[in-house]
Write a protein that holds these residues in place. Structure first.
Motif, PDB file in Angstrom:
ATOM      1  N   ALA A 175       4.942  10.290   8.429  1.00  0.00           N
ATOM      2  CA  ALA A 175       3.488  10.229   8.645  1.00  0.00           C
ATOM      3  C   ALA A 175       3.059   8.796   8.953  1.00  0.00           C
ATOM      4  O   ALA A 175       3.689   7.825   8.517  1.00  0.00           O
ATOM      5  N   LYS A 176       1.970   8.648   9.672  1.00  0.00           N
ATOM      6  CA  LYS A 176       1.535   7.324  10.124  1.00  0.00           C
ATOM      7  C   LYS A 176       0.613   6.618   9.136  1.00  0.00           C
ATOM      8  O   LYS A 176       0.354   5.427   9.272  1.00  0.00           O
ATOM      9  N   PHE A 177       0.077   7.339   8.155  1.00  0.00           N
ATOM     10  CA  PHE A 177      -0.802   6.706   7.171  1.00  0.00           C
ATOM     11  C   PHE A 177      -0.650   7.407   5.825  1.00  0.00           C
ATOM     12  O   PHE A 177      -0.128   8.523   5.735  1.00  0.00           O
ATOM     13  N   GLY A 181      -5.607   5.891   3.386  1.00  0.00           N
ATOM     14  CA  GLY A 181      -6.273   5.933   4.685  1.00  0.00           C
ATOM     15  C   GLY A 181      -7.105   7.178   4.917  1.00  0.00           C
ATOM     16  O   GLY A 181      -7.681   7.340   5.999  1.00  0.00           O
ATOM     17  N   LEU A 182      -7.223   8.036   3.915  1.00  0.00           N
ATOM     18  CA  LEU A 182      -7.984   9.273   4.066  1.00  0.00           C
ATOM     19  C   LEU A 182      -9.473   9.051   3.843  1.00  0.00           C
ATOM     20  O   LEU A 182      -9.875   8.165   3.088  1.00  0.00           O
ATOM     21  N   GLU A 183     -10.285   9.885   4.481  1.00  0.00           N
ATOM     22  CA  GLU A 183     -11.723   9.878   4.258  1.00  0.00           C
ATOM     23  C   GLU A 183     -12.053  10.730   3.034  1.00  0.00           C
ATOM     24  O   GLU A 183     -11.302  11.632   2.668  1.00  0.00           O
ATOM     25  N   LEU A 216       1.790   9.907   4.074  1.00  0.00           N
ATOM     26  CA  LEU A 216       2.967   9.196   3.585  1.00  0.00           C
ATOM     27  C   LEU A 216       2.701   8.683   2.179  1.00  0.00           C
ATOM     28  O   LEU A 216       1.658   8.105   1.904  1.00  0.00           O
ATOM     29  N   LEU A 217       3.676   8.896   1.277  1.00  0.00           N
ATOM     30  CA  LEU A 217       3.551   8.369  -0.083  1.00  0.00           C
ATOM     31  C   LEU A 217       4.188   6.992  -0.227  1.00  0.00           C
ATOM     32  O   LEU A 217       3.763   6.194  -1.043  1.00  0.00           O
ATOM     33  N   GLY A 218       5.225   6.724   0.538  1.00  0.00           N
ATOM     34  CA  GLY A 218       5.920   5.440   0.426  1.00  0.00           C
ATOM     35  C   GLY A 218       7.272   5.507   1.099  1.00  0.00           C
ATOM     36  O   GLY A 218       7.649   6.532   1.677  1.00  0.00           O
ATOM     37  N   PRO A 219       8.040   4.435   1.019  1.00  0.00           N
ATOM     38  CA  PRO A 219       9.307   4.357   1.750  1.00  0.00           C
ATOM     39  C   PRO A 219      10.473   5.070   1.077  1.00  0.00           C
ATOM     40  O   PRO A 219      11.547   5.190   1.674  1.00  0.00           O
TER      41      PRO A 219
END
Length: 243
Positions: A175-177, A181-183, A216-219
């Motif tokens: 995922a890109k964000f 980054g959510l509204e 995305l939660l993290g790497p």
């Protein structure tokens, strides 16, 4: 010392005298070894709780006298419905318990392609009742007075296709964000979590077709129970009442 909290499956009324359920009586009398005159808090899942005095404690029966209703406001302002891919062993219990502590509103166990749990229909009824009791126990421990519903297990394709105005999310490493980054969601969140092994590519695509966006939660790759609780925590910090 914190006051013992007990869920009562029937509607409570201020100042009434009543007998606790068999399971609650066993917990009070045989596990906690409480005595007449001691105080507990009872809640029926409708919100708030009632102070109560133990009036008669026997090995198998416990009677109490209710006091007044006490209104509390500790439910999260963010409604989150998790669709959780059914996991093996006690992982599902753990996920339900901790999700309730973190403020989840509802959980639907999901049958997915990589779900390794197979039971006959009658055993699923027992499993569902067990999971609901896990949620009740988590409410007793955490101070919640509204018990989240553990819905009947459903196929993932049926759950993701249900009409809903909730913000629909699916965790994905590409995922890109992220959640930051959510509204702000206006009708709560519907979050799908895969089982051990995750969702298949076709299931992820199916979710997208029904409006689920990837976040995305993290790497790092997280276990199914870790992913559910990490996502729920992040959502509560961003939009709810944690942090």
């Amino acid at each position: 010392m914190a006051t013992t909290r007990i869920f009562h499956p029937e509607q409570l009324i201020a100042q009434q005298a009543l007998q606790l359920s068999d399971s609650a009586a066993g917990h009070v009398a045989r596990v906690l070894r409480m005595r007449s005159g001691e105080q507990i808090h009872l809640f029926d899942g409708s919100g708030g709780y009632y102070s109560a005095i133990l009036t008669d404690v026997a090995k198998r029966t416990v009677h109490v006298q209710l006091g007044d209703h006490v209104q509390t406001h500790n439910e999260s302002p963010l409604k989150v419905h998790i669709g959780q891919g059914i996991s093996r062993g006690d992982k599902m219990d753990f996920t339900i318990q901790k999700a309730v502590e973190l403020g989840v509103s509802a959980i639907t166990p999901l049958f997915t392609e990589r779900c390794g749990v197979k039971l006959h229909a009658d055993r699923w009824q027992k499993k569902l009742a067990h999971w609901q009791q896990v949620a009740i126990s988590a409410c007793e421990q955490s101070g919640r007075n509204i018990v989240p519903e553990i819905h009947k297990p459903a196929a993932l394709e049926n759950w993701v296709s249900q009409p809903s105005d909730e913000l629909k999310l699916n965790l994905h490493p590409s995922a890109k964000f992220g959640i930051s980054g959510l509204e702000q969601p206006t009708h709560g969140v519907r979050l799908v979590i895969g089982p051990e092994g995750g969702l298949s590519d076709s299931e992820i695509e199916l979710s997208k077709q029904h409006g689920f966006q990837s976040v995305l939660l993290g790497p790092r790759v997280l276990r199914t129970e870790t992913a559910a609780l990490t996502a729920l925590t992040a959502l509560q910090v961003k939009f709810g009442d944690l942090g």
